[in-house]
Design an enzyme around this catalytic site. Structure first.
Site, PDB file in Angstrom:
ATOM      1  N   ARG A 119       0.611  -6.089   2.745  1.00  0.00           N
ATOM      2  CA  ARG A 119       1.581  -6.652   1.391  1.00  0.00           C
ATOM      3  C   ARG A 119       2.952  -6.606   2.157  1.00  0.00           C
ATOM      4  NH1 ARG A 119       2.732  -0.543  -1.121  1.00  0.00           N
ATOM      5  NH2 ARG A 119       2.726   0.517   0.889  1.00  0.00           N
ATOM      6  N   GLU A 158      10.113  -2.257  -2.147  1.00  0.00           N
ATOM      7  CA  GLU A 158      10.486  -2.016  -0.838  1.00  0.00           C
ATOM      8  C   GLU A 158      10.813  -3.337   0.002  1.00  0.00           C
ATOM      9  OE1 GLU A 158       7.730   1.208   0.765  1.00  0.00           O
ATOM     10  OE2 GLU A 158       8.938   2.432  -0.333  1.00  0.00           O
ATOM     11  N   CYS A 163      10.569 -12.873   8.785  1.00  0.00           N
ATOM     12  CA  CYS A 163      10.035 -14.026   8.835  1.00  0.00           C
ATOM     13  C   CYS A 163      10.766 -14.844   9.933  1.00  0.00           C
ATOM     14  CB  CYS A 163       9.756 -14.688   7.808  1.00  0.00           C
ATOM     15  SG  CYS A 163       8.561 -16.071   7.943  1.00  0.00           S
ATOM     16  N   CYS A 168      12.509 -20.565   7.928  1.00  0.00           N
ATOM     17  CA  CYS A 168      13.453 -19.466   8.273  1.00  0.00           C
ATOM     18  C   CYS A 168      14.408 -19.856   9.469  1.00  0.00           C
ATOM     19  CB  CYS A 168      12.921 -17.987   8.451  1.00  0.00           C
ATOM     20  SG  CYS A 168      11.995 -17.447   6.848  1.00  0.00           S
ATOM     21  N   GLU A 315      10.113   6.935  -6.085  1.00  0.00           N
ATOM     22  CA  GLU A 315       8.861   7.555  -5.614  1.00  0.00           C
ATOM     23  C   GLU A 315       8.956   8.744  -4.860  1.00  0.00           C
ATOM     24  OE1 GLU A 315       6.548   4.939  -3.239  1.00  0.00           O
ATOM     25  OE2 GLU A 315       7.072   3.057  -4.338  1.00  0.00           O
ATOM     26  N   TRP A 323       0.284   9.243   5.142  1.00  0.00           N
ATOM     27  CA  TRP A 323       0.417   8.111   6.305  1.00  0.00           C
ATOM     28  C   TRP A 323       1.144   8.999   7.344  1.00  0.00           C
ATOM     29  CZ3 TRP A 323       5.773   8.385   6.174  1.00  0.00           C
ATOM     30  CH2 TRP A 323       6.387   8.701   4.934  1.00  0.00           C
TER      31      TRP A 323
HETATM   32  C1  GLA Z   1       5.731   3.288  -0.423  1.00  0.00           C
HETATM   33  C2  GLA Z   1       5.156   2.171  -1.440  1.00  0.00           C
HETATM   34  C3  GLA Z   1       4.012   2.738  -2.427  1.00  0.00           C
HETATM   35  C4  GLA Z   1       3.142   3.604  -1.706  1.00  0.00           C
HETATM   36  C5  GLA Z   1       3.845   4.794  -0.839  1.00  0.00           C
HETATM   37  C6  GLA Z   1       2.969   5.801  -0.028  1.00  0.00           C
HETATM   38  O1  GLA Z   1       6.700   4.085  -1.116  1.00  0.00           O
HETATM   39  O2  GLA Z   1       6.361   1.576  -2.089  1.00  0.00           O
HETATM   40  O3  GLA Z   1       3.314   1.582  -2.889  1.00  0.00           O
HETATM   41  O4  GLA Z   1       2.643   2.846  -0.681  1.00  0.00           O
HETATM   42  O5  GLA Z   1       4.864   4.250   0.035  1.00  0.00           O
HETATM   43  O6  GLA Z   1       3.770   7.060   0.425  1.00  0.00           O
HETATM   44 ZN    ZN Z   2       9.755 -17.679   6.992  1.00  0.00          ZN
END
Ligand code: GLA
Ligand code: ZN
Length: 689
Positions: A119, A158, A163, A168, A315, A323
């Site tokens: 993502r 986030e 790129c 670009c 968040e 992680w």
């Molecule tokens: C980021 C993302 C979330 C999730 C958290 C996990 O902040 O925005 O979607 O993946 O990390 O800690």
């Molecule tokens: Zn690009």
């Protein structure tokens, strides 16, 4: 005079408490959604962030849309008193889009295009990605902007990364043409006669690459500026269709801890509210004060970005992440303390990632309010509910803020330039750490601080600190001179005033535009190996009244005074006796120069003296034990003091002067006050500011 900021949205006049909610993962599990509603109410949650990664559920095939599930979710939540912060889904895209339009996929700096996956990896220039974003955002806006349950837009997720595709590259060249007008001025600014790198046609310019150009610092700096501008532009476009339909609905984006890749100051105009995602590694060390103060500094930055306006904690994890190298649980008390720390520094929300643990994929073990067991009888659920109960009692704190007398400059472009500088310490110049080590001294004294960049207005502060201000942009030297002339106190350190905005060294002596105000000239800088050190010795009778020696290391600036007074000198080596700390009287103010990298004990003493001498007000009149700090929010009539204990042991604080009201218990507090392990108090007094 401090004023109260307006609510995020008039629909909800309480602290927001809730989580990222991803019900699209559970549509095939009957009963889960209704159970979620029951549990949200039980956990005293009043908001969810919805739809962050829902694109494929909203648009399962190109041009085919499915909103019924979301209608139902938002309606049912609203009927149950739970409001929605609705996301634009651009943080992750459907596989069909990547298959149909390869240009939406990002190209790395090695010029290899990503395959579909992960993502946060779209091309921010791609006309197709921009068009698809317009379509989905417009549809969401048309359908939901006037929904009674919607509070705000959560823009993408986030933002970050870069790129290097051909689209670009072209956009970068256009950006450069606009900036420089001619190739000649670009070549001059980038000093390209070095190694014969002069460009003779715009098409020769490429973004930095490990196997290509990596040594033209002006290019690297401009590329980073371009990436920020292009991301901001993408963000602006995302917002346009939303504002067209309901301009009153605020837009917020979730930012990250001291994120290096984007200059967040450029987002402040575009966003109504800033928010950030906070994942501290609590309990990595027994002494949590280093980490606690670093997180505090981040909170302060996010508050300062919007000029003191309350931010959102978008968040945080209710327990552990999945992680970090070691994903530790939070010890009893820490979840509440960590949540309240955000509030203390100006957040009007406490939100989590995520509501319910995913059953599969890469975040199935990330902490969530509801675990795989599916019920409320867990420690984490109780911790979350406790936060909800506390927030319910803090309504009068909503919208309040702080006007610090101290500001520390943390500047993104300066940071980028320092990282790339190839100079005295290539194993790490430690810019962020240096900013933080100055900040920590104020955190320990419970003195509120703003974290600004060099383009901010300095005039409202008593004390301005510019650690390692390597780059000094046009006008900044003059602004600092005016600040000091008018009575301000300015503190600079080694490695300041070295380059201009193009990363070209100042000629005629460092610290360039700061030389006059500081009254010193820096001739050369010495670097020490990690196992080497020196000491600085305060001169007998120095006017700060500090005595003794302090250990110093890593970077030792060898300066000459040109009008400044010497407060301390180096103890040993060939530069023994030369100035290590100076002060220059300039107009009605003073400018200090800390010539070497000192440790916490020096910072505590030095800034402690400045706090006293300048009459800077701490949040609370009390001597704070190590690991205990205080922060303040005020509406001008009442001050709300957050007294926080980051130690896993009891602490005592003796409150001086006034009687406080303990907001949570309703009782009075004066004199000796006990704090439980990881405990805190929220205390009210008549305003003293
Ligand atoms: C980021 C993302 C979330 C999730 C958290 C996990 O902040 O925005 O979607 O993946 O990390 O800690
Ligand atoms: Zn690009």
């Amino acid at each position: 005079m401090i004023k109260k900021f307006p609510l995020i949205n008039d629909k909800l006049n309480h602290f927001y408490h809730g989580a990222d909610y991803n019900p699209e993962q559970w549509l095939k599990y009957p009963g889960i959604f209704e159970e979620d509603i029951r549990l949200m109410k039980l956990a005293k949650c009043n908001v969810v962030s919805l739809g962050i990664f829902s694109w494929v559920t909203l648009e399962p095939q190109e041009g085919v849309f499915n909103f019924e599930w979301l209608d139902n979710v938002m309606d049912r939540l609203y009927e149950n008193g739970i409001y929605t912060i609705l996301a634009t889904p651009t943080g992750a895209r459907p596989a069909w889009m990547a298959a149909n339009y390869v240009e939406v996929l990002r190209v790395g700096e090695n010029r290899v295009r990503n395959l579909y996956g992960q993502r946060h990896n779209h091309c921010f220039t791609s006309p197709v990605y921009r068009e698809k974003t317009q379509i989905i955002n417009k549809k969401l806006a048309q359908r939901y902007s006037n929904h009674p349950g919607i509070l705000a837009w959560h823009i993408s997720n986030e933002y970050g990364g870069e790129c290097h595709c051909n689209l670009c590259q072209d956009a970068f060249r256009t950006w450069l043409k606009n900036k420089y007008g001619s190739l000649e001025s670009l070549n001059d600014a980038w000093w390209t006669t070095f190694w014969s790198h002069t460009y003779t046609d715009w098409s020769q310019i490429q973004s930095p690459a490990p196997h290509g150009e990596a040594g033209v610092h002006g290019l690297t700096l401009d590329w980073k500026r371009f990436v920020t501008d292009q991301t901001v532009d993408f963000c602006k476009e995302e917002i346009k269709p939303l504002k067209e339909i309901n301009p009153k609905l605020p837009v917020v984006a979730n930012l990250m801890e001291l994120f290096d890749g984007l200059n967040y100051w450029k987002f402040t105009e575009v966003l109504d509210i800033v928010s950030w995602d906070n994942y501290p590694k609590w309990h990595e060390k027994v002494d949590e004060s280093n980490l606690a103060s670093r997180i505090a500094m981040n909170h302060d930055l996010f508050r300062t970005l919007k000029n003191g306006k309350p931010f959102m904690l978008m968040e945080s994890t209710p327990s552990a992440t999945n992680w970090q190298a070691i994903s530790k649980l939070k010890k009893p008390g820490m979840h509440l303390l960590s949540s309240l720390q955000a509030v203390a520094h100006g957040s009007d929300t406490v939100q989590y990632f995520q509501w319910r643990k995913s059953r599969g994929s890469s975040e199935k073990f990330h902490g969530a309010v509801v675990d795989h067991c599916g019920h409320e009888n867990t420690r984490v659920f109780r911790d979350v509910t406790e936060v909800g109960s506390v927030l319910e009692k803090l309504d009068e704190v909503l919208g309040t803020s702080v006007q610090p007398e101290v500001a520390i400059i943390f500047d993104w472009e300066n940071r980028w330039a320092i990282k790339d500088s190839q100079g005295p310490r290539n194993c790490g110049m430690k810019y962020e750490e240096t900013v933080h080590s100055q900040y920590k001294a104020f955190w320990e004294s419970g003195v509120p601080v703003d974290i600004i960049d060099m383009e901010c207005d300095f005039s409202s502060y008593k004390l301005l600190i510019a650690p390692m201000l390597y780059m000094v942009k046009p006008g900044v030297g003059e602004k600092i001179e005016a600040f000091v002339k008018n009575g301000g106190t300015f503190v600079a350190t080694y490695w300041s005033g070295i380059v201009n905005e193009n990363d070209l060294c100042y000629l005629g002596g460092f610290p360039g535009p700061l030389r006059k105000v500081l009254g010193i000239w820096s001739e050369e800088i010495e670097s020490l190996y990690d196992d080497e050190s020196n000491n600085i010795i305060f001169s007998y009778d120095n006017k700060m009244g500090i005595k003794g020696e302090y250990e110093t290391g890593e970077l030792i600036d060898l300066i000459h005074v040109e009008g400044a007074e010497v407060l301390a000198t180096y103890k040993s080596d060939f530069f023994a006796g030369r100035p290590a700390l100076t002060v220059n009287k300039y107009g009605y103010g003073n400018a200090y120069y800390i010539a070497s990298r000192n440790k916490d004990d020096f910072n505590e003493k030095f800034y402690g003296e400045l706090i006293t001498r300048l009459g800077i007000k701490p949040a609370v009149n009390a001597k704070l034990p190590k690991g205990v700090t205080a922060q303040l929010r005020s509406d001008g009539e009442n001050d709300f003091i957050f007294l926080m204990n980051f130690n896993n042991g009891e602490e005592k604080v003796v409150l001086e002067g006034v009687v406080y009201e303990d907001i949570l218990s309703g009782s009075n507090l004066e004199g000796e006050t006990n704090l439980t392990p990881f405990g805190f108090k929220v205390m009210k007094r008549k305003s003293q500011i």
